[in-house]
Design a protein around this motif. Sequence first.
Motif, PDB file in Angstrom:
ATOM      1  N   LEU A 275       0.830  -1.184  -0.128  1.00  0.00           N
ATOM      2  CA  LEU A 275      -0.122  -0.088   0.105  1.00  0.00           C
ATOM      3  C   LEU A 275       0.722   1.169  -0.103  1.00  0.00           C
ATOM      4  O   LEU A 275       0.587   2.246  -0.629  1.00  0.00           O
ATOM      5  N   LEU A 276       2.112   1.286   0.688  1.00  0.00           N
ATOM      6  CA  LEU A 276       3.166   2.260   0.697  1.00  0.00           C
ATOM      7  C   LEU A 276       3.510   2.498  -0.531  1.00  0.00           C
ATOM      8  O   LEU A 276       3.670   3.625  -1.001  1.00  0.00           O
ATOM      9  N   ASN A 277       3.562   1.362  -1.484  1.00  0.00           N
ATOM     10  CA  ASN A 277       4.256   1.719  -2.859  1.00  0.00           C
ATOM     11  C   ASN A 277       3.259   2.118  -3.765  1.00  0.00           C
ATOM     12  O   ASN A 277       3.651   3.160  -4.528  1.00  0.00           O
ATOM     13  N   LYS A 278       1.685   2.139  -3.636  1.00  0.00           N
ATOM     14  CA  LYS A 278       0.893   2.741  -4.261  1.00  0.00           C
ATOM     15  C   LYS A 278       0.780   4.117  -3.790  1.00  0.00           C
ATOM     16  O   LYS A 278       0.513   4.934  -4.846  1.00  0.00           O
ATOM     17  N   LEU A 279       1.023   4.272  -2.668  1.00  0.00           N
ATOM     18  CA  LEU A 279       0.927   5.687  -2.143  1.00  0.00           C
ATOM     19  C   LEU A 279       1.997   6.693  -2.732  1.00  0.00           C
ATOM     20  O   LEU A 279       1.551   7.826  -3.209  1.00  0.00           O
ATOM     21  N   ILE A 280       3.191   6.104  -2.830  1.00  0.00           N
ATOM     22  CA  ILE A 280       4.187   6.826  -3.341  1.00  0.00           C
ATOM     23  C   ILE A 280       4.002   7.469  -4.718  1.00  0.00           C
ATOM     24  O   ILE A 280       4.460   8.466  -5.221  1.00  0.00           O
ATOM     25  N   LYS A 281       3.242   6.652  -5.578  1.00  0.00           N
ATOM     26  CA  LYS A 281       2.919   6.814  -6.878  1.00  0.00           C
ATOM     27  C   LYS A 281       1.981   7.895  -7.204  1.00  0.00           C
ATOM     28  O   LYS A 281       1.793   8.631  -8.183  1.00  0.00           O
ATOM     29  N   ILE A 282       1.164   8.357  -6.233  1.00  0.00           N
ATOM     30  CA  ILE A 282      -0.119   9.117  -6.434  1.00  0.00           C
ATOM     31  C   ILE A 282       0.580  10.823  -6.352  1.00  0.00           C
ATOM     32  O   ILE A 282       1.617  11.065  -5.441  1.00  0.00           O
ATOM     33  N   LYS A 283       0.278  11.659  -7.385  1.00  0.00           N
ATOM     34  CA  LYS A 283       0.654  12.843  -7.644  1.00  0.00           C
ATOM     35  C   LYS A 283      -0.114  13.880  -7.149  1.00  0.00           C
ATOM     36  O   LYS A 283       0.202  14.983  -6.275  1.00  0.00           O
ATOM     37  N   PHE A 284      -1.430  13.594  -7.112  1.00  0.00           N
ATOM     38  CA  PHE A 284      -2.611  14.663  -7.113  1.00  0.00           C
ATOM     39  C   PHE A 284      -3.855  13.750  -6.280  1.00  0.00           C
ATOM     40  O   PHE A 284      -4.019  12.802  -6.420  1.00  0.00           O
ATOM     41  N   TYR A 285      -4.607  14.800  -5.463  1.00  0.00           N
ATOM     42  CA  TYR A 285      -5.798  13.938  -4.951  1.00  0.00           C
ATOM     43  C   TYR A 285      -6.736  14.940  -4.673  1.00  0.00           C
ATOM     44  O   TYR A 285      -6.558  16.286  -4.463  1.00  0.00           O
ATOM     45  N   PRO A 286      -7.866  14.699  -4.833  1.00  0.00           N
ATOM     46  CA  PRO A 286      -9.390  15.408  -4.920  1.00  0.00           C
ATOM     47  C   PRO A 286      -9.432  15.980  -3.263  1.00  0.00           C
ATOM     48  O   PRO A 286      -9.205  15.001  -2.674  1.00  0.00           O
ATOM     49  N   THR A 287      -9.832  17.168  -3.084  1.00  0.00           N
ATOM     50  CA  THR A 287     -10.313  17.701  -2.101  1.00  0.00           C
ATOM     51  C   THR A 287     -11.679  18.144  -2.325  1.00  0.00           C
ATOM     52  O   THR A 287     -12.184  18.457  -3.147  1.00  0.00           O
ATOM     53  N   GLY A 288     -12.582  18.566  -1.029  1.00  0.00           N
ATOM     54  CA  GLY A 288     -13.815  19.169  -1.387  1.00  0.00           C
ATOM     55  C   GLY A 288     -14.780  18.858  -0.074  1.00  0.00           C
ATOM     56  O   GLY A 288     -14.465  18.379   1.155  1.00  0.00           O
ATOM     57  N   LEU A 289     -16.257  18.831  -0.489  1.00  0.00           N
ATOM     58  CA  LEU A 289     -17.027  18.487   0.724  1.00  0.00           C
ATOM     59  C   LEU A 289     -17.263  17.007   0.675  1.00  0.00           C
ATOM     60  O   LEU A 289     -17.155  16.286  -0.415  1.00  0.00           O
ATOM     61  N   CYS A 290     -17.787  16.738   2.045  1.00  0.00           N
ATOM     62  CA  CYS A 290     -18.077  15.298   2.132  1.00  0.00           C
ATOM     63  C   CYS A 290     -18.721  14.921   3.349  1.00  0.00           C
ATOM     64  O   CYS A 290     -18.568  15.813   4.319  1.00  0.00           O
ATOM     65  N   HIS A 291     -19.514  13.830   3.816  1.00  0.00           N
ATOM     66  CA  HIS A 291     -19.986  13.612   5.181  1.00  0.00           C
ATOM     67  C   HIS A 291     -18.768  12.931   5.806  1.00  0.00           C
ATOM     68  O   HIS A 291     -18.719  13.242   7.070  1.00  0.00           O
ATOM     69  N   GLY A 292     -18.213  11.981   5.399  1.00  0.00           N
ATOM     70  CA  GLY A 292     -17.000  11.284   5.998  1.00  0.00           C
ATOM     71  C   GLY A 292     -17.347  10.012   6.557  1.00  0.00           C
ATOM     72  O   GLY A 292     -16.458   9.290   6.669  1.00  0.00           O
ATOM     73  N   ASP A 293     -18.440   9.607   6.758  1.00  0.00           N
ATOM     74  CA  ASP A 293     -18.878   8.331   7.030  1.00  0.00           C
ATOM     75  C   ASP A 293     -20.153   7.944   6.580  1.00  0.00           C
ATOM     76  O   ASP A 293     -21.269   7.573   7.314  1.00  0.00           O
ATOM     77  N   LEU A 294     -20.481   8.004   5.173  1.00  0.00           N
ATOM     78  CA  LEU A 294     -21.690   7.740   4.565  1.00  0.00           C
ATOM     79  C   LEU A 294     -22.283   6.225   4.160  1.00  0.00           C
ATOM     80  O   LEU A 294     -22.128   5.678   3.306  1.00  0.00           O
ATOM     81  N   THR A 295     -22.457   5.884   5.404  1.00  0.00           N
ATOM     82  CA  THR A 295     -23.154   4.580   5.592  1.00  0.00           C
ATOM     83  C   THR A 295     -24.548   4.408   5.915  1.00  0.00           C
ATOM     84  O   THR A 295     -24.952   5.522   6.387  1.00  0.00           O
ATOM     85  N   LEU A 296     -25.227   3.340   5.946  1.00  0.00           N
ATOM     86  CA  LEU A 296     -26.721   3.311   6.308  1.00  0.00           C
ATOM     87  C   LEU A 296     -26.785   3.511   7.728  1.00  0.00           C
ATOM     88  O   LEU A 296     -27.765   3.946   8.134  1.00  0.00           O
ATOM     89  N   SER A 297     -25.658   3.386   8.417  1.00  0.00           N
ATOM     90  CA  SER A 297     -25.712   3.699   9.965  1.00  0.00           C
ATOM     91  C   SER A 297     -25.954   5.111  10.314  1.00  0.00           C
ATOM     92  O   SER A 297     -26.658   5.367  11.329  1.00  0.00           O
ATOM     93  N   ASN A 298     -25.488   5.948   9.399  1.00  0.00           N
ATOM     94  CA  ASN A 298     -25.650   7.221   9.570  1.00  0.00           C
ATOM     95  C   ASN A 298     -26.791   8.047   8.857  1.00  0.00           C
ATOM     96  O   ASN A 298     -26.613   8.950   8.477  1.00  0.00           O
ATOM     97  N   MET A 299     -27.697   7.181   8.156  1.00  0.00           N
ATOM     98  CA  MET A 299     -28.572   7.846   7.523  1.00  0.00           C
ATOM     99  C   MET A 299     -29.922   7.127   8.352  1.00  0.00           C
ATOM    100  O   MET A 299     -30.244   5.996   8.652  1.00  0.00           O
ATOM    101  N   ILE A 300     -30.943   8.211   8.598  1.00  0.00           N
ATOM    102  CA  ILE A 300     -32.321   7.838   9.108  1.00  0.00           C
ATOM    103  C   ILE A 300     -33.501   7.983   8.175  1.00  0.00           C
ATOM    104  O   ILE A 300     -33.577   9.174   7.730  1.00  0.00           O
ATOM    105  N   ILE A 301     -34.285   7.051   7.897  1.00  0.00           N
ATOM    106  CA  ILE A 301     -35.187   7.266   7.119  1.00  0.00           C
ATOM    107  C   ILE A 301     -36.534   7.440   7.708  1.00  0.00           C
ATOM    108  O   ILE A 301     -37.040   6.714   8.647  1.00  0.00           O
TER     109      ILE A 301
END
Length: 292
Positions: free
Chosen positions: A155-181
């Motif tokens: 995984l560290l070898n994959k990480l080293i090859k990454i040059k750019f990464y997206p940032t922006g808005l997010c919930h952070g833990d978007l699973t059904l446990s954090n949705m109330i219907i």
Amino acid sequence: MIQKRKIFFDSSFSKANFELINLDNQIFLKKKIKRPTIRDFESIKKNNLFNKYIKIKNLRSINIDIDSFKDLKRKKCYVMKFINGTSGESILKNLGYSEITLIKNFLKDYFSVMKIHIRWVKFDKSIFIKKFNEIEKKTKIKTLKNIFKKNKKKLLNKLIKIKFYPTGLCHGDLTLSNMIINKNQIYLIDFLKTHNDSIIQDLSKVYQEFKLGWSSRNLNDHDYLRSKIIYNKIVDKNFFKIFPKKILNLLKFEIILTLLRIFPYVNNKDQKTVNWLKFSVEELINKDIKLN
């Protein structure tokens, strides 16, 4: 008159300590935080900003009345209006076609909005290396420690090859446990400040939930088969195709990291979650996943 009742939610992986408070015939939920951190406060800020600025059909979030980190440290809790509805594995066991369609349409609208806020920045490897080291240090269960050690270098070898990464808005833990219907509304709860707030974090959680079956891992055989049908209805084979290739090229790495971040929080008696994590991580690392 104030009445209190301590409760624990089955769908809450953290088994957080909550109280229901009856105040003037209105029900409120009090979440206790024994040792508040700046991350806890940032998560509350994210919740409130999302509620203020993001408008999506059939989506609601509840404002949390905390003004500062100092305020949170003093109170060691926060209080919000209680929403009576269905969440977590109960969605998979109990809800029908209209609710499934509601979640499917919500995810479509949600990511359409999140895509607008993507910014690409130079990849800061130190943040991710710090996260890897933190996971390794805090993971106590031997099986999970061995999985981590076995795959860390890859995984560290994959990480080293990454040059750019997206940032922006997010919930952070978007699973059904954090949705109330509740009727025709979805309420998002438990926003999470992450090491790298980004659409890719939410996408990794969608994969964790709808492709790997996070909330279905404890279900009996009948409900588990039902959950697979529901998952495939909500996130079908075309779901990830709407995202740019450069997002999808990074997603597998982020999904694996998202799973590794669960390692330190697993109870040593929770063998089902240990087995689920072992299978999911090894499946992702050893096999190609086709997202486009």
